[in-house]
Write a protein that holds these residues in place. Structure first.
Motif, short mmCIF file in Angstrom:
data_model
loop_
_atom_site.label_atom_id
_atom_site.label_comp_id
_atom_site.label_asym_id
_atom_site.label_seq_id
_atom_site.Cartn_x
_atom_site.Cartn_y
_atom_site.Cartn_z
N THR A 71 14.46 3.67 4.64
CA THR A 71 13.76 2.44 3.91
C THR A 71 14.02 2.76 2.41
O THR A 71 14.21 1.43 1.75
CB THR A 71 12.29 2.57 4.34
OG1 THR A 71 12.11 2.34 5.95
CG2 THR A 71 11.71 1.34 3.69
N LEU B 137 9.39 -7.28 2.42
CA LEU B 137 9.88 -6.48 1.45
C LEU B 137 11.48 -7.21 1.27
O LEU B 137 12.13 -6.66 0.25
CB LEU B 137 9.92 -5.06 1.66
CG LEU B 137 8.32 -4.75 1.70
CD1 LEU B 137 8.59 -3.16 1.89
CD2 LEU B 137 7.63 -4.64 0.22
N ARG C 264 10.11 -8.01 8.22
CA ARG C 264 9.12 -8.22 8.88
C ARG C 264 7.73 -7.66 7.97
O ARG C 264 6.74 -8.67 7.80
CB ARG C 264 8.77 -7.08 10.08
CG ARG C 264 7.38 -7.18 10.67
CD ARG C 264 7.15 -6.04 11.61
NE ARG C 264 6.71 -4.92 10.96
CZ ARG C 264 6.98 -3.73 11.05
NH1 ARG C 264 7.39 -3.63 12.49
NH2 ARG C 264 6.75 -2.70 10.35
N ASP C 265 7.89 -6.83 7.05
CA ASP C 265 6.93 -6.40 6.21
C ASP C 265 6.97 -7.32 4.78
O ASP C 265 5.99 -6.91 4.00
CB ASP C 265 7.10 -4.83 5.80
CG ASP C 265 6.58 -3.92 6.85
OD1 ASP C 265 6.11 -4.39 7.74
OD2 ASP C 265 6.95 -2.71 6.72
N ASP D 125 2.98 4.79 5.15
CA ASP D 125 3.61 4.16 6.37
C ASP D 125 4.51 2.99 6.10
O ASP D 125 5.55 2.80 7.18
CB ASP D 125 2.28 3.70 7.03
CG ASP D 125 1.71 4.75 7.59
OD1 ASP D 125 1.90 5.86 7.75
OD2 ASP D 125 0.42 4.54 8.21
N VAL D 126 4.54 2.02 5.08
CA VAL D 126 5.49 1.01 5.02
C VAL D 126 6.78 1.43 4.56
O VAL D 126 7.94 1.06 4.96
CB VAL D 126 4.98 0.00 3.91
CG1 VAL D 126 5.96 -0.91 3.57
CG2 VAL D 126 3.77 -0.64 4.41
N GLN E 197 12.83 -4.35 9.88
CA GLN E 197 11.31 -4.09 9.46
C GLN E 197 10.98 -4.22 7.92
O GLN E 197 9.64 -4.75 7.77
CB GLN E 197 11.30 -2.35 9.52
CG GLN E 197 10.08 -1.60 9.13
CD GLN E 197 10.27 -0.18 8.80
OE1 GLN E 197 11.34 0.53 8.88
NE2 GLN E 197 9.02 0.45 8.67
N LEU E 198 11.95 -4.14 7.01
CA LEU E 198 11.71 -4.58 5.61
C LEU E 198 11.42 -6.13 5.67
O LEU E 198 10.70 -6.46 4.89
CB LEU E 198 12.92 -4.13 4.85
CG LEU E 198 13.11 -2.58 4.56
CD1 LEU E 198 14.23 -2.25 4.14
CD2 LEU E 198 11.54 -2.08 3.93
#
Length: 128
Positions: free
Chosen positions: A31, A73, A70-71, A24-25, A67-68
């Motif tokens: 990505t 990464l 936020r996660d 999911d990540v 997104q990355l």
């Protein structure tokens, strides 16, 4: 061997697939490519990423970078200069995915031809 649903432990459902959360990540389109690019080329500006990934649109690249970030990464560094400069870099957390990406690349090198053969066999010969 019987096939059962997810086990119940203390009224909690045990996930049937332990890798699902990491998929999911990193599953979103672009990505993995963005992470690979940052891991292999180091800190890059947005335009440099676009040059290395010419098929991705600016909008999608910006979404993936957010997104990355936020996660955890990717880090985004804004330099207060004129004009402002922003650089993106893979974090140590992202670097910890390198062995996973390497294993997937090796699997692909060894088995992707088999997958393609199976797809052709499943679809049958193309009729013109």
């Amino acid at each position: 061997m019987s096939v059962e649903g997810p086990r119940q432990e203390s009224s909690q459902v045990v996930a049937p697939c332990p890798i699902a959360p990491v998929v999911d990540v990193v599953h979103s389109k672009w990505t993995a490519q963005v992470l690979w690019c940052l891991l292999h080329h180091g800190r890059l500006r947005f335009g440099e990423l676009r040059q290395r990934l010419p098929a991705v649109t600016a909008k999608v690249l910006a979404q993936r970078l957010r997104q990355l970030e936020r996660d955890g990464l990717v880090t985004r560094t804004l330099y207060e200069e004129m004009p402002p400069r922003v650089e993106y870099e893979a974090t140590d957390l992202a670097a910890s995915l390198s062995p996973v990406f390497a294993a997937l690349a090796e699997w692909s090198r060894r088995h992707l031809a088999e997958v393609e053969t199976a797809r052709v066999a499943y679809e049958g010969p193309l009729v013109s």
